[in-house]
Write a protein that holds these residues in place. Structure first.
Motif, PDB file in Angstrom:
ATOM      1  N   PRO A 122     -46.084 -31.389  79.853  1.00  0.00           N
ATOM      2  CA  PRO A 122     -46.196 -30.341  81.218  1.00  0.00           C
ATOM      3  C   PRO A 122     -47.415 -30.892  81.835  1.00  0.00           C
ATOM      4  CG  PRO A 122     -45.586 -29.595  79.263  1.00  0.00           C
ATOM      5  CD  PRO A 122     -45.865 -30.472  78.434  1.00  0.00           C
ATOM      6  N   THR A 123     -47.147 -30.255  82.919  1.00  0.00           N
ATOM      7  CA  THR A 123     -48.346 -30.636  83.925  1.00  0.00           C
ATOM      8  C   THR A 123     -49.262 -29.739  83.888  1.00  0.00           C
ATOM      9  OG1 THR A 123     -47.314 -30.431  85.966  1.00  0.00           O
ATOM     10  CG2 THR A 123     -47.267 -32.335  85.057  1.00  0.00           C
ATOM     11  N   ARG A 124     -48.534 -28.201  84.144  1.00  0.00           N
ATOM     12  CA  ARG A 124     -49.503 -27.221  84.333  1.00  0.00           C
ATOM     13  C   ARG A 124     -49.393 -26.170  82.721  1.00  0.00           C
ATOM     14  NH1 ARG A 124     -50.139 -29.525  88.018  1.00  0.00           N
ATOM     15  NH2 ARG A 124     -50.710 -29.343  89.976  1.00  0.00           N
ATOM     16  N   TYR A 125     -50.688 -25.854  82.130  1.00  0.00           N
ATOM     17  CA  TYR A 125     -50.632 -25.094  81.106  1.00  0.00           C
ATOM     18  C   TYR A 125     -51.127 -23.955  81.123  1.00  0.00           C
ATOM     19  CZ  TYR A 125     -49.753 -29.183  78.056  1.00  0.00           C
ATOM     20  OH  TYR A 125     -49.465 -30.265  77.402  1.00  0.00           O
ATOM     21  N   VAL A 126     -51.397 -22.621  81.062  1.00  0.00           N
ATOM     22  CA  VAL A 126     -51.474 -21.297  81.105  1.00  0.00           C
ATOM     23  C   VAL A 126     -52.549 -21.181  79.235  1.00  0.00           C
ATOM     24  CG1 VAL A 126     -52.151 -18.574  81.007  1.00  0.00           C
ATOM     25  CG2 VAL A 126     -51.454 -20.406  82.655  1.00  0.00           C
ATOM     26  N   LEU A 156     -45.119 -18.626  90.345  1.00  0.00           N
ATOM     27  CA  LEU A 156     -44.950 -18.999  92.620  1.00  0.00           C
ATOM     28  C   LEU A 156     -45.056 -20.597  92.486  1.00  0.00           C
ATOM     29  CD1 LEU A 156     -45.261 -18.204  94.814  1.00  0.00           C
ATOM     30  CD2 LEU A 156     -47.462 -18.163  95.286  1.00  0.00           C
ATOM     31  N   TRP A 157     -46.141 -21.690  91.296  1.00  0.00           N
ATOM     32  CA  TRP A 157     -45.731 -22.792  91.436  1.00  0.00           C
ATOM     33  C   TRP A 157     -44.291 -22.944  90.715  1.00  0.00           C
ATOM     34  CZ3 TRP A 157     -44.911 -26.746  88.041  1.00  0.00           C
ATOM     35  CH2 TRP A 157     -45.792 -27.393  88.694  1.00  0.00           C
ATOM     36  N   ALA A 158     -44.642 -22.983  89.512  1.00  0.00           N
ATOM     37  CA  ALA A 158     -42.567 -23.355  89.385  1.00  0.00           C
ATOM     38  C   ALA A 158     -41.361 -23.508  90.445  1.00  0.00           C
ATOM     39  CB  ALA A 158     -43.030 -22.353  87.706  1.00  0.00           C
ATOM     40  N   ARG A 159     -41.819 -22.082  90.444  1.00  0.00           N
ATOM     41  CA  ARG A 159     -40.104 -22.033  91.608  1.00  0.00           C
ATOM     42  C   ARG A 159     -40.778 -23.303  93.208  1.00  0.00           C
ATOM     43  NH1 ARG A 159     -39.501 -15.784  92.364  1.00  0.00           N
ATOM     44  NH2 ARG A 159     -38.357 -15.336  90.272  1.00  0.00           N
ATOM     45  N   LYS A 160     -41.926 -23.623  93.701  1.00  0.00           N
ATOM     46  CA  LYS A 160     -41.910 -23.947  94.409  1.00  0.00           C
ATOM     47  C   LYS A 160     -42.058 -25.461  94.533  1.00  0.00           C
ATOM     48  CE  LYS A 160     -45.709 -24.460  98.527  1.00  0.00           C
ATOM     49  NZ  LYS A 160     -46.555 -22.967  98.500  1.00  0.00           N
ATOM     50  N   VAL A 214     -43.956 -24.347  84.124  1.00  0.00           N
ATOM     51  CA  VAL A 214     -45.239 -24.033  83.190  1.00  0.00           C
ATOM     52  C   VAL A 214     -45.428 -23.467  82.329  1.00  0.00           C
ATOM     53  CG1 VAL A 214     -47.341 -22.983  83.799  1.00  0.00           C
ATOM     54  CG2 VAL A 214     -46.578 -23.364  85.673  1.00  0.00           C
ATOM     55  N   TRP A 215     -46.234 -24.069  81.361  1.00  0.00           N
ATOM     56  CA  TRP A 215     -46.023 -23.582  80.209  1.00  0.00           C
ATOM     57  C   TRP A 215     -47.349 -22.696  79.389  1.00  0.00           C
ATOM     58  CZ3 TRP A 215     -44.508 -26.330  74.714  1.00  0.00           C
ATOM     59  CH2 TRP A 215     -42.997 -26.873  75.295  1.00  0.00           C
ATOM     60  N   ILE A 216     -46.833 -21.395  78.975  1.00  0.00           N
ATOM     61  CA  ILE A 216     -47.563 -20.675  78.925  1.00  0.00           C
ATOM     62  C   ILE A 216     -47.965 -20.388  77.299  1.00  0.00           C
ATOM     63  CG2 ILE A 216     -48.015 -18.275  78.740  1.00  0.00           C
ATOM     64  CD1 ILE A 216     -47.875 -19.229  81.645  1.00  0.00           C
ATOM     65  N   SER A 217     -49.169 -20.968  76.797  1.00  0.00           N
ATOM     66  CA  SER A 217     -49.344 -20.848  75.407  1.00  0.00           C
ATOM     67  C   SER A 217     -50.381 -19.589  75.247  1.00  0.00           C
ATOM     68  CB  SER A 217     -50.327 -22.116  74.780  1.00  0.00           C
ATOM     69  OG  SER A 217     -50.459 -22.231  73.469  1.00  0.00           O
ATOM     70  N   THR A 218     -49.832 -19.156  73.363  1.00  0.00           N
ATOM     71  CA  THR A 218     -50.662 -18.209  72.803  1.00  0.00           C
ATOM     72  C   THR A 218     -50.562 -18.399  71.728  1.00  0.00           C
ATOM     73  OG1 THR A 218     -48.922 -16.710  72.109  1.00  0.00           O
ATOM     74  CG2 THR A 218     -49.108 -16.359  74.136  1.00  0.00           C
ATOM     75  N   TYR A 219     -51.939 -17.451  70.922  1.00  0.00           N
ATOM     76  CA  TYR A 219     -51.938 -17.483  69.512  1.00  0.00           C
ATOM     77  C   TYR A 219     -51.146 -16.696  69.097  1.00  0.00           C
ATOM     78  CZ  TYR A 219     -55.364 -18.354  65.784  1.00  0.00           C
ATOM     79  OH  TYR A 219     -55.632 -18.478  64.624  1.00  0.00           O
TER      80      TYR A 219
END
Length: 943
Positions: free
Chosen positions: A429-433, A268-272, A277-282
């Motif tokens: 990026p400004t947003r990470y998960v 939602l944030w990315a579209r708006k 948004v970078w989604i980071s995993t291990y």
């Protein structure tokens, strides 16, 4: 290593023998024979002799050879044929896996001992099915014929069959295109830079509505998921001060629906805001699981291709230049065969991702792990725009796609590296998960550490000098990568030559044997030899043959003198590299009006790479060496760093030696270079806290994620699992076996695995114990018809072992931490976990320092509870799962039991009783249904 065919001509499928190897017996089906009248059970050595005389059909040659306790031999490996006919497609590397992938019927065994024998005919059926499929294909037939002819020249055993199926004789009059598959790849093109994203907030209610929209089509409604998604909203609101990100620590129990829960506010944030948004995993498995979940946000595949990209480090992707060079210069037939099979994969791959992408996980096993890595740019040797394949490069394509993407699925290591070194993109990026947040500390620790070792210095030498000594090496040194850029710059040419001359002080090929023999060459090897001597003199050894380490202080005088000499040598290397990097950067300014984009990007990348090695790599090494020249200086650095010497060994074989430095608290640099530049961050996991429910548990989570070093306090959220663990699970601690008595431990694993009927994961805190238990229990499980898989035993990569375990519902798997962290197996395929002992932290020097810094015994307890909690969390992945968790260590302290969910009763019992209860819980007797079937409502039986 793939072996070329020992016979000049391929034989018909039915005339080839079939070989299937178990742990205690081997099935051999002679050619032109049916299972019912000719199957033979042989000893491993007898089977090996027959296989060498007549190449058999088999599945996974490396693992088969290991089970036969011999070297590889010529064979018709069905997986090689599958890699040609169905590249970039998933298939378990087992006879049953082949049958399922090809739609072949699976035979039912009359008894467990018949299972292996009945699989033998599947290999002939699979071979016929694959060749028939190949014969029916019309797509790119000429390219396939050209590739098959290349493989035939290399001696690939399947080539005659493949060419016959493709009816290659019809094309003899026309030139087939050969192996140059890169010519068929589409080109990318440069586009204008993307503007910075906006900072519009998202609201709680619109997040709930968006999540509901994503779940509309028949998905399970989970109230906890909506609560979790809205708890993350603050991370997607504008930050109020510089260097003060909005940080949310969110613990979501298994079953909450965490992935879609954070994708909703992220998407939602990315579209708006028209930004990523970078989604980071291990783990790589989760990267692709997230990619699949994103089908809900982007139902149109074409739209998704433009909005979602998986990003990894450059070393994960196939390098087309490496492929072309290997294919054109492969002196060894096995290397040419490897190139041909990799080229076939290139024809089908989505994005060229070799690690966790669509490259079959078993293919590197077949061609050799070192060989497969040679197809990637693992040493940073890319020549960028000077490469003839640059405009088709998989890596460059992914970088450009990420610039326009809304969701970038990355991994922790890449995020750390690009933040520290500068991004491939123009802005961070400004947003990470950060998903799998319980692994964040380890990822940070690895990214910000410095290792002055033989292997690290050899890698730098190769990066600078390329192949040396007349060896047939494809390594591209700095001169090859840069010389056309400095042809008209005498000063740069001089700096280049100074750098290359100075690089000869680094460890060179054969360094390790020279150290063992006492004949080091040059200042780097002299220093490493002195370090090795100090380690061997002082480190306590338990004779297990694994890594030895010792504190740096007090220093052996020979180490001190060698460190002084090496520091001076490093200074002589650092200066020209730094100056050359600056000279290239200056050219970007001076020639800004004449440089085209590809040339500019190439110069920028080389300048950044030189600066990185001069300042971050050599600079860190010099700092480590300088601290050794003054013990007081080293003590003064103690609040920030932990230094030690180590001799890296495995099974008694020395692998590396060197000087190691880690941050005492690596979240400090993480907070500075990753967290503070960001505007909003989510760190999430099912195990952010240790389960103790104390304020200290959240404080520890903040410490391990860097929140403690940020200006604003982290926002905390916890959403409990919807599962009823008290009903769905059992936890037992076995009280009557000695954890150090390997016979007793093995007997416990055997009895428990048989009681569960398979579907068991055995976890170990030491590789040696894993191997010993495997040796003792494999025959009994095979006799019961239960496949036993084992990390560090099977010649199969860990991720593939997990795939097999997930796909074979009654298989068992033995592994260490890497297996535990990578397992996501819903359903009965995982119904029992057995842990060999309490997983206390390894008491090495780094842990000793951190234990003293972070809270002593309480720190040990936190880490141990987290491991237990993570392992237990593997058992129940969906609402109808049931499972048993067993710990074979009567010394388990009661204070650690909070690692298990509230309501779960932990029982301390003898082994016999645990075995009985495990069997009863996992395989309850079927009760006959005698109730009358009369109560019907709306067509649904309610009786």
């Amino acid at each position: 290593m793939l072996e070329p065919n020992a016979t000049p001509k391929s034989l018909p499928i039915n005339r080839r023998p079939v070989l299937l190897a178990g742990f205690t017996e081997v099935i051999w089906l002679p050619g032109d024979s049916l299972l019912s009248d000719a199957v033979e059970r042989l000893a491993p050595q007898a089977a090996l002799q027959r296989a060498r005389a007549a190449p058999p059909l088999l599945c996974h040659l490396p693992n088969t050879a290991r089970r036969l306790r011999g070297e590889r031999f010529p064979a018709y490996d069905l997986l090689e044929l599958l890699a040609f006919v169905r590249p970039a497609s998933f298939c378990l590397p087992t006879p049953r896996g082949l049958a399922e992938a090809l739609g072949l019927p699976l035979p039912a065994a009359a008894s467990p001992s018949d299972s292996l024998a009945l699989q033998a005919p599947l290999l002939r059926q699979a071979a016929r099915a694959l060749l028939s499929e190949l014969a029916a294909t019309d797509r790119r037939r000429r390219r396939l014929i050209g590739l098959a002819r290349y493989l035939e020249k290399a001696g690939w055993i399947w080539a005659p069959d493949v060419l016959r199926a493709l009816q290659a004789g019809d094309f003899d009059g026309r030139a087939a295109p050969g192996i140059a598959v890169w010519e068929d790849l589409p080109e990318w093109s440069e586009t204008a830079p993307e503007p910075a994203p906006a900072s519009l907030p998202i609201e709680v209610e619109e997040t709930r509505q968006y999540l509901a929209q994503l779940l509309a089509e028949g998905a399970e409604q989970r109230p906890q998921q909506a609560d979790y998604a809205t708890a993350l909203v603050p991370a997607f609101t504008p930050r109020l001060e510089p260097d003060s990100p909005n940080l949310v620590l969110a613990e979501a129990g298994t079953g909450v629906g965490k992935t879609l829960g954070y994708l909703a506010p992220a998407g939602l944030w990315a579209r708006k805001n028209q930004g990523p948004v970078w989604i980071s995993t291990y783990t790589r498995h989760l990267q692709h699981q997230i990619d699949q979940e994103l089908d809900r946000l982007y139902a149109n595949p074409a739209l998704k291709a433009g909005k979602v990209v998986i990003r990894k480090g450059r070393e994960n992707y196939l390098c087309l230049l490496n492929l072309a060079e290997i294919a054109g210069n492969a002196a060894q037939p096995s290397l040419a065969i490897a190139a041909g099979l990799m080229a076939r994969w290139v024809m089908a791959t989505r994005d060229g991702d070799m690690v966790g992408g669509d490259l079959p996980g078993w293919l590197p096993d077949l061609i050799g792990l070192n060989r497969s890595q040679g197809f990637a740019d693992r040493r940073g040797e890319c020549i960028y725009a000077a490469c003839p394949h640059y405009s088709r490069c998989f890596i460059e394509r992914s970088v450009r796609r990420a610039r326009k993407a809304e969701i970038v699925i990355a991994n922790h290591a890449l995020v750390m590296i690009q933040a520290a070194l500068g991004p491939d993109e123009k802005q961070l990026p400004t947003r990470y998960v950060f998903d799998e947040g319980h692994h964040l500390f380890a990822a940070i620790d690895g990214a910000f550490a410095a290792h002055l070792t033989g292997q690290e210095t050899l890698d730098l030498r190769r990066w600078l000098l390329g192949g040396e000594g007349g060896r047939s090496s494809r390594a591209r040194g700095l001169k090859r990568r840069i010389e056309d850029l400095v042809l008209d710059d005498a000063g740069a040419i001089d700096l280049l030559q100074q750098s290359l001359d100075a690089a000869r002080i680094l460890a060179s090929e054969g360094w390790h044997q020279r150290l063992i023999d006492g004949h080091p060459m040059g200042p780097t090897e002299v220093y490493l030899a002195a370090v090795r001597r100090q380690v061997l003199a002082r480190a306590p050894s338990d004779g297990a043959g694994y890594t030895l380490e010792t504190a740096t202080l007090p220093l052996d005088e020979r180490v001190t003198e060698a460190a002084r000499v090496l520091d001076e040598a490093f200074a002589a290397l650092q200066r020209p590299l730094r100056d050359l990097a600056g000279r290239l950067a200056k050219r970007l300014d001076e020639d800004a009006d004449t440089l085209d984009t590809p040339m500019r990007l190439r110069i920028e990348a080389l300048s950044r790479g030189l600066a990185r090695r001069a300042d971050m790599e050599i600079g860190a090494w010099r700092s480590m060496l300088e601290s050794l020249r003054d013990g007081q200086a080293l003590d003064a650095m103690a609040p920030d760093y932990v230094d030690w010497f180590a001799l890296d060994r495995n099974d008694g074989r020395e692998l590396d030696v060197g000087h190691y430095r880690h941050w005492l608290d690596p979240t400090k640099p993480f907070a500075e270079v990753v967290a503070k530049p960001a505007h909003g961050i989510v760190v999430t996991s099912a195990t952010l806290t240790d389960g103790s429910g104390t304020a200290e548990a959240w404080a520890a989570a903040e410490m391990r994620t860097g929140a403690a070093h940020l200006p604003l306090p982290a926002m905390r959220a916890r959403v409990a699992s919807p599962f009823n663990y008290a009903v769905q699970t059992r936890v037992f601690i076995v009280t009557d076996i000695g954890r150090n008595e390997i016979d007793q431990v093995a007997a416990a694993y055997r009895s428990l695995f048989l009681a569960a009927g398979g579907g068991a994961l055995g976890l170990f805190t030491a590789i040696a114990r894993l191997r010993e238990v495997h040796r003792r229990i494999a025959p009994a499980l095979e006799q019961a018809g239960i496949d036993l898989l084992a990390q560090h035993v099977d010649a199969v990569e860990t991720a593939t072992l997990i795939d097999i375990f997930r796909g074979e519902i009654d298989a068992c798997l033995l592994g260490t931490d890497a297996v535990r962290d990578g397992v996501d197996v819903p359903g009965r395929a995982l119904r029992l976990i057995v842990f060999d002992r309490v997983p206390w932290p390894r008491p090495d020097l780094l842990h000793k320092a951190r234990k003293a810094h972070f809270g002593g015994t309480a720190y040990d307890d936190q880490l141990t509870r987290l491991k237990l909690k993570q392992a237990f969390g593997r058992l129940v992945r969906r609402a109808d799962d049931h499972g048993v968790f067993v710990l074979l260590d009567k010394a388990m302290p009661s204070r650690l039991l909070t690692a298990f969910p509230e309501g779960v009763t932990v029982e301390r019992l003898g082994l016999a009783e645990v075995v009985r209860r495990t069997a009863e819980f996992l395989n309850p007797p079927v009760q006959p249904d005698t109730a009358p079937q009369t109560a019907i409502s709306g067509g649904i039986n309610l009786s």
